[in-house]
Design a protein around this motif. Structure first.
Motif, mmCIF file in Angstrom:
data_model
loop_
_atom_site.group_PDB
_atom_site.id
_atom_site.type_symbol
_atom_site.label_atom_id
_atom_site.label_comp_id
_atom_site.label_asym_id
_atom_site.label_seq_id
_atom_site.Cartn_x
_atom_site.Cartn_y
_atom_site.Cartn_z
ATOM 1 N N ARG A 81 -7.386 61.952 40.502
ATOM 2 C CA ARG A 81 -6.592 63.120 40.116
ATOM 3 C C ARG A 81 -5.717 62.809 38.900
ATOM 4 O O ARG A 81 -5.619 63.609 37.977
ATOM 5 C CB ARG A 81 -5.723 63.586 41.280
ATOM 6 N N LYS A 82 -5.096 61.625 38.892
ATOM 7 C CA LYS A 82 -4.244 61.246 37.754
ATOM 8 C C LYS A 82 -5.066 61.160 36.468
ATOM 9 O O LYS A 82 -4.665 61.671 35.423
ATOM 10 C CB LYS A 82 -3.547 59.917 38.031
ATOM 11 N N LEU A 83 -6.231 60.514 36.543
ATOM 12 C CA LEU A 83 -7.102 60.395 35.374
ATOM 13 C C LEU A 83 -7.496 61.774 34.846
ATOM 14 O O LEU A 83 -7.370 62.055 33.647
ATOM 15 C CB LEU A 83 -8.357 59.588 35.726
ATOM 16 N N ILE A 84 -7.972 62.635 35.727
ATOM 17 C CA ILE A 84 -8.441 63.966 35.316
ATOM 18 C C ILE A 84 -7.283 64.807 34.778
ATOM 19 O O ILE A 84 -7.415 65.473 33.746
ATOM 20 C CB ILE A 84 -9.161 64.682 36.477
ATOM 21 N N GLU A 85 -6.148 64.782 35.449
ATOM 22 C CA GLU A 85 -4.995 65.551 34.957
ATOM 23 C C GLU A 85 -4.562 65.066 33.575
ATOM 24 O O GLU A 85 -4.239 65.877 32.714
ATOM 25 C CB GLU A 85 -3.826 65.454 35.936
ATOM 26 N N ASN A 86 -4.567 63.752 33.364
ATOM 27 C CA ASN A 86 -4.203 63.214 32.050
ATOM 28 C C ASN A 86 -5.177 63.683 30.979
ATOM 29 O O ASN A 86 -4.765 64.020 29.862
ATOM 30 C CB ASN A 86 -4.133 61.691 32.076
ATOM 31 N N LEU A 87 -6.467 63.712 31.288
ATOM 32 C CA LEU A 87 -7.460 64.184 30.320
ATOM 33 C C LEU A 87 -7.259 65.668 30.021
ATOM 34 O O LEU A 87 -7.238 66.088 28.859
ATOM 35 C CB LEU A 87 -8.877 63.927 30.835
ATOM 36 N N ILE A 139 -10.628 67.011 27.340
ATOM 37 C CA ILE A 139 -10.793 68.044 28.364
ATOM 38 C C ILE A 139 -12.270 68.147 28.732
ATOM 39 O O ILE A 139 -12.625 68.240 29.912
ATOM 40 C CB ILE A 139 -10.239 69.395 27.873
ATOM 41 N N ALA A 140 -13.135 68.109 27.717
ATOM 42 C CA ALA A 140 -14.582 68.168 27.961
ATOM 43 C C ALA A 140 -15.047 66.983 28.807
ATOM 44 O O ALA A 140 -15.911 67.142 29.677
ATOM 45 C CB ALA A 140 -15.342 68.212 26.633
ATOM 46 N N GLU A 141 -14.496 65.795 28.570
ATOM 47 C CA GLU A 141 -14.845 64.633 29.399
ATOM 48 C C GLU A 141 -14.491 64.890 30.857
ATOM 49 O O GLU A 141 -15.287 64.606 31.761
ATOM 50 C CB GLU A 141 -14.100 63.383 28.917
ATOM 51 N N ALA A 142 -13.294 65.420 31.103
ATOM 52 C CA ALA A 142 -12.862 65.707 32.471
ATOM 53 C C ALA A 142 -13.793 66.724 33.123
ATOM 54 O O ALA A 142 -14.205 66.548 34.279
ATOM 55 C CB ALA A 142 -11.424 66.225 32.468
ATOM 56 N N VAL A 143 -14.143 67.757 32.389
ATOM 57 C CA VAL A 143 -15.043 68.791 32.919
ATOM 58 C C VAL A 143 -16.411 68.191 33.229
ATOM 59 O O VAL A 143 -16.980 68.445 34.293
ATOM 60 C CB VAL A 143 -15.149 69.974 31.925
ATOM 61 N N ARG A 144 -16.931 67.387 32.316
ATOM 62 C CA ARG A 144 -18.253 66.759 32.518
ATOM 63 C C ARG A 144 -18.246 65.867 33.760
ATOM 64 O O ARG A 144 -19.138 65.956 34.599
ATOM 65 C CB ARG A 144 -18.601 65.947 31.273
ATOM 66 N N GLU A 145 -17.235 65.016 33.887
ATOM 67 C CA GLU A 145 -17.182 64.099 35.015
ATOM 68 C C GLU A 145 -17.025 64.841 36.345
ATOM 69 O O GLU A 145 -17.682 64.510 37.333
ATOM 70 C CB GLU A 145 -16.033 63.102 34.841
ATOM 71 N N LEU A 146 -16.165 65.844 36.371
ATOM 72 C CA LEU A 146 -15.988 66.619 37.609
ATOM 73 C C LEU A 146 -17.238 67.430 37.934
ATOM 74 O O LEU A 146 -17.600 67.573 39.104
ATOM 75 C CB LEU A 146 -14.771 67.537 37.501
ATOM 76 N N ALA A 156 -8.592 70.277 45.153
ATOM 77 C CA ALA A 156 -7.861 69.833 43.956
ATOM 78 C C ALA A 156 -8.821 69.591 42.794
ATOM 79 O O ALA A 156 -8.562 70.019 41.661
ATOM 80 C CB ALA A 156 -7.059 68.572 44.250
ATOM 81 N N ASP A 157 -9.949 68.918 43.053
ATOM 82 C CA ASP A 157 -10.934 68.667 41.997
ATOM 83 C C ASP A 157 -11.557 69.967 41.513
ATOM 84 O O ASP A 157 -11.771 70.157 40.312
ATOM 85 C CB ASP A 157 -12.024 67.706 42.483
ATOM 86 N N SER A 158 -11.842 70.874 42.435
ATOM 87 C CA SER A 158 -12.404 72.183 42.041
ATOM 88 C C SER A 158 -11.444 72.947 41.146
ATOM 89 O O SER A 158 -11.856 73.555 40.149
ATOM 90 C CB SER A 158 -12.716 73.030 43.281
ATOM 91 N N ASP A 159 -10.165 72.910 41.499
ATOM 92 C CA ASP A 159 -9.159 73.608 40.694
ATOM 93 C C ASP A 159 -9.044 72.990 39.300
ATOM 94 O O ASP A 159 -8.941 73.709 38.304
ATOM 95 C CB ASP A 159 -7.789 73.576 41.382
ATOM 96 N N LEU A 160 -9.067 71.651 39.223
ATOM 97 C CA LEU A 160 -8.993 70.985 37.921
ATOM 98 C C LEU A 160 -10.232 71.286 37.077
ATOM 99 O O LEU A 160 -10.121 71.501 35.867
ATOM 100 C CB LEU A 160 -8.814 69.477 38.097
ATOM 101 N N LEU A 161 -11.407 71.323 37.710
ATOM 102 C CA LEU A 161 -12.631 71.670 36.989
ATOM 103 C C LEU A 161 -12.530 73.082 36.426
ATOM 104 O O LEU A 161 -12.818 73.320 35.252
ATOM 105 C CB LEU A 161 -13.851 71.528 37.903
ATOM 106 N N ALA A 162 -12.095 74.017 37.250
ATOM 107 C CA ALA A 162 -11.960 75.415 36.799
ATOM 108 C C ALA A 162 -10.925 75.523 35.672
ATOM 109 O O ALA A 162 -11.153 76.226 34.684
ATOM 110 C CB ALA A 162 -11.568 76.305 37.970
ATOM 111 N N GLN A 163 -9.814 74.810 35.805
ATOM 112 C CA GLN A 163 -8.773 74.843 34.777
ATOM 113 C C GLN A 163 -9.292 74.290 33.449
ATOM 114 O O GLN A 163 -9.093 74.898 32.395
ATOM 115 C CB GLN A 163 -7.556 74.043 35.239
ATOM 116 N N GLY A 164 -9.958 73.147 33.491
ATOM 117 C CA GLY A 164 -10.502 72.552 32.274
ATOM 118 C C GLY A 164 -11.538 73.436 31.612
ATOM 119 O O GLY A 164 -11.525 73.619 30.392
#
Length: 175
Positions: free
Chosen positions: A89-95, A104-111, A123-131
């Motif tokens: 979560r920390k890694l993805i939020e930082n990206l 942001i694209a890296e975070a979306v790709r990885e998720l 939480a991961d679904s929400d971060l993916l949608a946000q990115g």
């Protein structure tokens, strides 16, 4: 950096928005100037002090060529994410909150890949949608394209990434 009323900008936490006003507000230590930024997709308005634009990370909308960089990043092979929830979560939020479209694209790709492997938690679904939404809104402003068209371009790029990862895994099994 100076912005003008009517200019599209990007806030690292809120995404793409428009400067709708410049206001002077009287405070105890005197007057302060603020950019008033509207984020239509979120029905949100934010006031950012002139003197803090760099600190906050306000920037111009990416260029058209940067849009291609984002799509190229989405197409690349995904990298593994930490299995530990807090680390991931920390890694993805930082990206995502870096304000940099390729990060942001890296975070979306990885998720997105993680979602292919196993069900994403909330939480991961929400971060993916946000990115994804941050990329869609900014790329639509940068290119003048309809957000639905941008969504489709992003989906195709992510599908290419998934197919490349599956092919890589199949090659590993064959050897």
């Amino acid at each position: 950096m100076q912005f003008a009323v009517g200019q599209n900008i990007v806030h690292p936490s809120h995404g793409a928005g428009t400067v709708i006003d410049v206001q002077n507000q009287e405070l105890v230590e005197g007057f302060r100037r603020y950019y008033v930024i509207r984020f239509d997709g979120k029905r949100l308005t934010v006031h950012v002090p002139f003197r803090r634009t760099d600190e906050v990370g306000l920037r111009k909308v990416m260029s058209r060529s940067k849009c291609q960089d984002v799509l190229d990043t989405l197409r690349k092979l995904p990298k593994p994410l930490p299995s530990n929830f807090k680390e991931r979560r920390k890694l993805i939020e930082n990206l995502i909150h870096s304000g940099q479209p390729t990060k942001i694209a890296e975070a979306v790709r990885e998720l997105n890949w993680r979602g292919e492997e196993k069900r994403l938690n909330t939480a991961d679904s929400d971060l993916l949608a946000q990115g994804r939404e941050m990329l869609i809104q900014e790329m639509a402003l940068a290119t003048g394209a309809d957000p639905m068209e941008i969504r489709q371009r992003i989906d195709r790029a992510l599908e290419a990434s998934v197919q490349a990862k599956l092919a890589e895994q199949n090659r590993g099994v064959e050897h």
